[in-house]
Design an enzyme around this catalytic site. Structure first.
Site, PDB file in Angstrom:
ATOM      1  N   MET A  30       0.831  -1.199   0.000  1.00 33.73           N
ATOM      2  CA  MET A  30       0.000   0.000   0.000  1.00 33.73           C
ATOM      3  C   MET A  30       0.869   1.254   0.000  1.00 33.73           C
ATOM      4  O   MET A  30       0.421   2.345   0.354  1.00 33.73           O
ATOM      5  CB  MET A  30      -0.961   0.002   1.188  1.00 33.73           C
ATOM      6  CG  MET A  30      -2.011  -1.092   1.078  1.00 33.73           C
ATOM      7  SD  MET A  30      -3.555  -0.741   1.975  1.00 33.73           S
ATOM      8  CE  MET A  30      -2.959  -0.657   3.638  1.00 33.73           C
ATOM      9  N   LYS A  35      12.209  -0.313   4.668  1.00 40.52           N
ATOM     10  CA  LYS A  35      13.194  -1.386   4.496  1.00 40.52           C
ATOM     11  C   LYS A  35      12.558  -2.772   4.541  1.00 40.52           C
ATOM     12  O   LYS A  35      13.071  -3.710   3.933  1.00 40.52           O
ATOM     13  CB  LYS A  35      14.285  -1.266   5.558  1.00 40.52           C
ATOM     14  CG  LYS A  35      15.197  -0.061   5.359  1.00 40.52           C
ATOM     15  CD  LYS A  35      16.268   0.004   6.449  1.00 40.52           C
ATOM     16  CE  LYS A  35      17.177   1.214   6.248  1.00 40.52           C
ATOM     17  NZ  LYS A  35      18.200   1.321   7.326  1.00 40.52           N
ATOM     18  N   HIS A  37       9.613  -3.570   3.255  1.00 35.88           N
ATOM     19  CA  HIS A  37       9.128  -3.801   1.890  1.00 35.88           C
ATOM     20  C   HIS A  37      10.295  -4.151   0.971  1.00 35.88           C
ATOM     21  O   HIS A  37      10.200  -5.055   0.126  1.00 35.88           O
ATOM     22  CB  HIS A  37       8.431  -2.548   1.339  1.00 35.88           C
ATOM     23  CG  HIS A  37       7.143  -2.213   2.007  1.00 35.88           C
ATOM     24  ND1 HIS A  37       6.974  -1.071   2.735  1.00 35.88           N
ATOM     25  CD2 HIS A  37       5.954  -2.872   2.057  1.00 35.88           C
ATOM     26  CE1 HIS A  37       5.740  -1.012   3.200  1.00 35.88           C
ATOM     27  NE2 HIS A  37       5.095  -2.096   2.808  1.00 35.88           N
ATOM     28  N   GLY A 149       5.046 -10.158   4.400  1.00 34.20           N
ATOM     29  CA  GLY A 149       5.767 -10.143   5.664  1.00 34.20           C
ATOM     30  C   GLY A 149       4.982 -10.807   6.779  1.00 34.20           C
ATOM     31  O   GLY A 149       3.746 -10.743   6.807  1.00 34.20           O
ATOM     32  N   LYS A 151       4.805  -9.846   9.788  1.00 41.68           N
ATOM     33  CA  LYS A 151       4.207  -8.904  10.745  1.00 41.68           C
ATOM     34  C   LYS A 151       2.687  -9.034  10.709  1.00 41.68           C
ATOM     35  O   LYS A 151       2.021  -8.998  11.734  1.00 41.68           O
ATOM     36  CB  LYS A 151       4.619  -7.464  10.437  1.00 41.68           C
ATOM     37  CG  LYS A 151       4.011  -6.454  11.424  1.00 41.68           C
ATOM     38  CD  LYS A 151       4.452  -5.035  11.134  1.00 41.68           C
ATOM     39  CE  LYS A 151       3.748  -4.476   9.913  1.00 41.68           C
ATOM     40  NZ  LYS A 151       2.295  -4.231  10.175  1.00 41.68           N
ATOM     41  N   SER A 187       6.562  -0.518   9.835  1.00 38.71           N
ATOM     42  CA  SER A 187       5.231  -0.359   9.269  1.00 38.71           C
ATOM     43  C   SER A 187       5.139   1.022   8.649  1.00 38.71           C
ATOM     44  O   SER A 187       5.760   1.977   9.149  1.00 38.71           O
ATOM     45  CB  SER A 187       4.162  -0.507  10.360  1.00 38.71           C
ATOM     46  OG  SER A 187       2.884  -0.113   9.890  1.00 38.71           O
TER      47      SER A 187
END
Length: 282
Positions: A30, A35, A37, A149, A151, A187
């Site tokens: 999005m 880092k 990404h 990811g 997360k 994030s």
């Protein structure tokens, strides 16, 4: 760097790549890239002959309209950041009508209960939006592999179930959480944190690490109570939920069982900014 706004342009490029029998790695984002990404994109580059990155703030996965409005949009700097890895990346940055047509709405998915746990309890309709946009993006990009990811571990499990439901020929690759030196999970929302919130937010990962350390000797009830205590007197961070859940179905537990994998999940508000994290416990 090829930056496309129209799905037909992407579909044409992708069709040419498939004619050449080239593997395609896909990283849906999005935007407001960081880092974390880049680590996903780097892995896609290493494992594929071509890479597509989508940059699209998907309206159907926001149950909070204010959060959608305030979500950072930084396309120019995102493209510049991607160019530090490769100039051969295909960037797809569409408007909603390119994805949804004239009606921006979600499909109703049955993810076999995965969608009702944790994030699903606090963000109604969120995973229908996630599933819908990925169904469209996977159809447009036709990737060989797609990278996500950990997360958003619940989302990762949802995506794997989506591919199964839709019978799509794409391999879903989960990648480790990328963190700040402080331990805060990277994030795009971190950009909205003020100085004080940034100072306090490492408590989230510190708490998870202690839970992991104590998981073998303390009960789930005691651990859950202890986590609540860590945030009770914090005037910056507000605990929304903490749960210990089975990896297989993401259902929260009251007591541990042998030969079962568990993760701890947490969501915390720093002002208006909502932060999530998780950790494998065994």
């Amino acid at each position: 760097m090829r930056v496309y706004e129209k799905r037909l342009d992407v579909e044409k490029d992708v069709a040419d790549l498939h004619k050449q029998n080239k593997s395609i790695g896909f990283v849906p984002t999005m935007g407001a890239l960081h880092k974390g990404h880049l680590a996903l994109v780097k892995k896609a580059i290493d494992q594929n002959q071509a890479v597509v990155v989508s940059i699209f703030v998907n309206p159907t996965q926001f149950n909070n309209s204010e959060d959608l409005i305030k979500y950072p949009r930084t396309l120019d700097s995102d493209v510049t950041l991607l160019s530090t890895l490769s100039n051969d990346i295909i960037v797809f940055a569409p408007e909603p009508k390119e994805i949804y047509g004239s009606k921006t709405s979600s499909f109703d998915y049955d993810f076999k209960g995965l969608e009702h746990e944790m994030e699903g309890k606090f963000r109604p309709g969120h995973f229908d939006g996630v599933g819908t946009v990925l169904k469209h993006l996977f159809t447009i990009v036709s990737p060989t592999k797609a990278y996500f990811g950990e997360k958003d571990f619940q989302q990762l499990q949802i995506v794997k179930k989506l591919v199964e439901i839709e019978n799509m020929a794409v391999e879903i690759i989960g990648c480790p959480i990328y963190r700040e030196e402080s331990g805060l999970a990277l994030s795009s929302r971190n950009k909205r944190l003020n100085k004080k919130q940034l100072q306090e937010s490492p408590l989230i990962y510190k708490t998870l690490k202690q839970v992991k350390n104590d998981f073998g000797t303390k009960s789930v009830i005691d651990l859950t109570s202890w986590v609540s205590e860590q945030f009770e007197n914090n005037d910056v961070l507000v605990l929304e939920y903490f749960e210990i859940a089975k990896v297989s179905d993401l259902r929260s537990i009251k007591r541990k069982r042998k030969n079962t994998k568990y993760r701890a999940f947490i969501a915390v508000f720093a002002g208006e900014v909502r932060l999530i994290d998780n950790i494998a416990l065994n």
